[in-house]
Design a protein around this motif. Structure first.
Motif, PDB file in Angstrom:
ATOM      1  N   GLN A   1      39.030  39.729  69.719  1.00 42.54           N
ATOM      2  CA  GLN A   1      39.489  40.875  68.938  1.00 42.54           C
ATOM      3  C   GLN A   1      40.116  40.428  67.605  1.00 42.54           C
ATOM      4  OE1 GLN A   1      40.078  40.954  72.536  1.00 42.54           O
ATOM      5  NE2 GLN A   1      38.137  42.059  72.341  1.00 42.54           N
ATOM      6  N   ILE A   2      40.693  39.240  67.617  1.00 42.50           N
ATOM      7  CA  ILE A   2      41.308  38.678  66.408  1.00 42.50           C
ATOM      8  C   ILE A   2      40.861  37.230  66.264  1.00 42.50           C
ATOM      9  CG2 ILE A   2      43.464  38.046  65.248  1.00 42.50           C
ATOM     10  CD1 ILE A   2      43.317  41.001  65.499  1.00 42.50           C
ATOM     11  N   SER A   3      40.416  36.871  65.061  1.00 42.28           N
ATOM     12  CA  SER A   3      40.258  35.454  64.732  1.00 42.28           C
ATOM     13  C   SER A   3      41.160  35.187  63.534  1.00 42.28           C
ATOM     14  CB  SER A   3      38.804  35.088  64.426  1.00 42.28           C
ATOM     15  OG  SER A   3      38.315  35.794  63.316  1.00 42.28           O
ATOM     16  N   ALA A   4      41.933  34.132  63.627  1.00 43.47           N
ATOM     17  CA  ALA A   4      42.974  33.895  62.633  1.00 43.47           C
ATOM     18  C   ALA A   4      43.044  32.419  62.261  1.00 43.47           C
ATOM     19  CB  ALA A   4      44.327  34.367  63.168  1.00 43.47           C
ATOM     20  N   VAL A   5      43.661  32.167  61.124  1.00 48.40           N
ATOM     21  CA  VAL A   5      43.854  30.794  60.668  1.00 48.40           C
ATOM     22  C   VAL A   5      45.075  30.749  59.760  1.00 48.40           C
ATOM     23  CG1 VAL A   5      42.254  31.106  58.716  1.00 48.40           C
ATOM     24  CG2 VAL A   5      42.774  28.791  59.525  1.00 48.40           C
ATOM     25  N   ALA A   6      45.885  29.710  59.911  1.00 46.21           N
ATOM     26  CA  ALA A   6      47.060  29.523  59.065  1.00 46.21           C
ATOM     27  C   ALA A   6      46.987  28.172  58.376  1.00 46.21           C
ATOM     28  CB  ALA A   6      48.351  29.626  59.892  1.00 46.21           C
ATOM     29  N   PHE A   7      46.853  28.196  57.071  1.00 45.58           N
ATOM     30  CA  PHE A   7      46.871  26.989  56.244  1.00 45.58           C
ATOM     31  C   PHE A   7      45.781  26.001  56.627  1.00 45.58           C
ATOM     32  CE2 PHE A   7      51.341  28.450  56.808  1.00 45.58           C
ATOM     33  CZ  PHE A   7      51.469  29.043  55.571  1.00 45.58           C
ATOM     34  N   GLY A   8      44.652  26.516  57.101  1.00 45.96           N
ATOM     35  CA  GLY A   8      43.584  25.623  57.519  1.00 45.96           C
ATOM     36  C   GLY A   8      42.244  25.883  56.864  1.00 45.96           C
ATOM     37  N   ILE A   9      41.955  27.123  56.519  1.00 44.66           N
ATOM     38  CA  ILE A   9      40.632  27.434  55.984  1.00 44.66           C
ATOM     39  C   ILE A   9      40.406  26.732  54.650  1.00 44.66           C
ATOM     40  CG2 ILE A   9      41.199  29.521  54.638  1.00 44.66           C
ATOM     41  CD1 ILE A   9      38.223  29.128  57.097  1.00 44.66           C
ATOM     42  N   ARG A  10      41.481  26.420  53.961  1.00 44.92           N
ATOM     43  CA  ARG A  10      41.407  25.703  52.679  1.00 44.92           C
ATOM     44  C   ARG A  10      40.841  24.294  52.860  1.00 44.92           C
ATOM     45  NH1 ARG A  10      45.665  22.781  51.643  1.00 44.92           N
ATOM     46  NH2 ARG A  10      46.890  24.187  52.954  1.00 44.92           N
ATOM     47  N   ASN A  11      40.931  23.764  54.065  1.00 45.69           N
ATOM     48  CA  ASN A  11      40.479  22.397  54.330  1.00 45.69           C
ATOM     49  C   ASN A  11      39.070  22.322  54.909  1.00 45.69           C
ATOM     50  OD1 ASN A  11      43.134  21.369  53.655  1.00 45.69           O
ATOM     51  ND2 ASN A  11      43.805  22.182  55.630  1.00 45.69           N
ATOM     52  N   VAL A  12      38.464  23.471  55.133  1.00 47.30           N
ATOM     53  CA  VAL A  12      37.110  23.502  55.688  1.00 47.30           C
ATOM     54  C   VAL A  12      36.099  23.168  54.603  1.00 47.30           C
ATOM     55  CG1 VAL A  12      35.379  25.004  56.764  1.00 47.30           C
ATOM     56  CG2 VAL A  12      37.771  25.144  57.479  1.00 47.30           C
ATOM     57  N   ALA A  13      35.120  22.353  54.946  1.00 48.26           N
ATOM     58  CA  ALA A  13      34.166  21.853  53.949  1.00 48.26           C
ATOM     59  C   ALA A  13      33.414  22.965  53.233  1.00 48.26           C
ATOM     60  CB  ALA A  13      33.182  20.887  54.611  1.00 48.26           C
ATOM     61  N   ASP A  14      33.084  24.019  53.950  1.00 44.08           N
ATOM     62  CA  ASP A  14      32.352  25.151  53.369  1.00 44.08           C
ATOM     63  C   ASP A  14      33.145  26.413  53.674  1.00 44.08           C
ATOM     64  OD1 ASP A  14      30.604  27.304  52.845  1.00 44.08           O
ATOM     65  OD2 ASP A  14      28.832  26.081  53.272  1.00 44.08           O
ATOM     66  N   LEU A  15      33.881  26.902  52.690  1.00 45.09           N
ATOM     67  CA  LEU A  15      34.781  28.040  52.891  1.00 45.09           C
ATOM     68  C   LEU A  15      34.047  29.267  53.410  1.00 45.09           C
ATOM     69  CD1 LEU A  15      37.474  29.566  52.609  1.00 45.09           C
ATOM     70  CD2 LEU A  15      36.911  29.931  50.191  1.00 45.09           C
ATOM     71  N   ARG A  16      32.966  29.622  52.743  1.00 41.62           N
ATOM     72  CA  ARG A  16      32.247  30.843  53.129  1.00 41.62           C
ATOM     73  C   ARG A  16      31.668  30.709  54.546  1.00 41.62           C
ATOM     74  NH1 ARG A  16      27.683  33.774  53.317  1.00 41.62           N
ATOM     75  NH2 ARG A  16      27.793  35.916  52.508  1.00 41.62           N
ATOM     76  N   ALA A  17      31.134  29.541  54.861  1.00 43.80           N
ATOM     77  CA  ALA A  17      30.573  29.328  56.199  1.00 43.80           C
ATOM     78  C   ALA A  17      31.663  29.386  57.266  1.00 43.80           C
ATOM     79  CB  ALA A  17      29.836  28.000  56.258  1.00 43.80           C
ATOM     80  N   GLY A  18      32.839  28.876  56.940  1.00 46.51           N
ATOM     81  CA  GLY A  18      33.950  28.931  57.882  1.00 46.51           C
ATOM     82  C   GLY A  18      34.384  30.362  58.156  1.00 46.51           C
ATOM     83  N   ILE A  19      34.496  31.162  57.106  1.00 49.89           N
ATOM     84  CA  ILE A  19      34.851  32.567  57.285  1.00 49.89           C
ATOM     85  C   ILE A  19      33.762  33.291  58.061  1.00 49.89           C
ATOM     86  CG2 ILE A  19      35.315  34.743  56.099  1.00 49.89           C
ATOM     87  CD1 ILE A  19      36.521  33.084  53.800  1.00 49.89           C
ATOM     88  N   ALA A  20      32.504  32.984  57.734  1.00 51.39           N
ATOM     89  CA  ALA A  20      31.377  33.625  58.420  1.00 51.39           C
ATOM     90  C   ALA A  20      31.412  33.347  59.924  1.00 51.39           C
ATOM     91  CB  ALA A  20      30.054  33.161  57.822  1.00 51.39           C
ATOM     92  N   GLU A  21      31.794  32.129  60.308  1.00 53.54           N
ATOM     93  CA  GLU A  21      31.915  31.809  61.732  1.00 53.54           C
ATOM     94  C   GLU A  21      33.032  32.613  62.385  1.00 53.54           C
ATOM     95  OE1 GLU A  21      30.579  29.056  64.455  1.00 53.54           O
ATOM     96  OE2 GLU A  21      29.455  30.661  63.495  1.00 53.54           O
ATOM     97  N   MET A  22      34.143  32.781  61.670  1.00 54.77           N
ATOM     98  CA  MET A  22      35.237  33.585  62.199  1.00 54.77           C
ATOM     99  C   MET A  22      34.788  35.037  62.373  1.00 54.77           C
ATOM    100  SD  MET A  22      38.442  32.025  59.998  1.00 54.77           S
ATOM    101  CE  MET A  22      39.708  32.989  60.854  1.00 54.77           C
TER     102      MET A  22
END
Length: 244
Positions: free
Chosen positions: A125-146
């Protein structure tokens, strides 16, 4: 030895090595360098998530599990949180923390890359991240997975460092952020990977609050709300996955 330029490529193995090198002092430095605001930022992110008491929550890039713990506090006995991270050293500390606080029955941590989450579509129901998505190699792909693993009607929540807009405060803050923070971080962590020089550089190279909202919208999220905290030092973005 990894350079700051190496780290800014966001290559997974480099980020793993960097966080592994600071894992033991990560919580301490979060508290010191944020002047203890980090706890209230996570609490606020949970509050604006509008999470149901029996929800399934995924905290990606969980680190030592603090956001996962914050979510667990608003869940009932049916609610569950999973924290995922690809840094083994961080997860060892998270697991120890959960056992110490007797939260292992409500929170589980797993080793997983945010770009390849091992969950079925529409599970949380919720996918969340704190101070971590900035470190993902592909920002858009990381958000898309969430977004992929979030159920229709559910929310994606991103708590991240941002750039203040008030010019006077910005000047003072940037002096601390660019000069003092890396020095304090280096003295305490003794990391050879320039972790706390990387932090301000990665924030300044990250999309601003409106750019991040645009990225979330491009991944299919709607009604993306932006909440600025502590004079814009951090922002919480909350986007809803459409029901159809």
């Amino acid at each position: 030895m990894l350079t700051q330029s190496d780290l800014l490529t966001k290559k997974g193995v480099y980020i793993q090595q960097m966080f592994g090198s600071i894992a033991k002092v990560y919580d301490l430095l979060n508290t010191i360098l944020s002047f203890n605001f980090d706890k209230s930022w996570r609490k606020f992110a949970v509050k604006v998530s509008n999470v149901a008491p029996d929800a399934r929550v995924l905290d990606v890039c969980t680190g030592t599990g603090d956001l996962a713990i914050a979510y667990s506090r608003v869940l009932n006995s049916s609610g569950r949180v999973i924290g995922s991270d690809f840094c083994h050293e961080m997860l060892r500390l998270a697991d120890f923390k959960l056992k110490k606080r007797m939260l292992s029955d409500k929170i589980r941590v797993i080793e997983a890359d945010t770009l390849h989450l091992p969950f079925q579509n529409n599970y949380f129901q919720i996918s969340a991240v704190a101070f971590g998505i900035r470190n993902v190699a592909d920002l858009r792909a990381g958000i898309a997975e969430m977004v992929r693993i979030t159920a229709p009607g559910g929310c994606v929540v991103i708590l991240e460092f941002s750039q203040p807009v008030n010019s006077l405060f910005k000047a003072v803050y940037y002096f601390y952020f660019k000069k003092m923070l890396p020095l304090i971080g280096k003295l305490i962590s003794r990391s050879k990977y320039h972790a706390y020089s990387y932090l301000p550089s990665s924030v300044l190279n990250f999309p601003d609050r409106y750019g991040l909202r645009a990225q979330m919208e491009s991944c299919g999220l709607e009604d993306v709300k932006i909440y600025a905290k502590t004079l814009g030092i951090v922002t919480v973005h909350v986007g809803r996955k459409p029901r159809n």
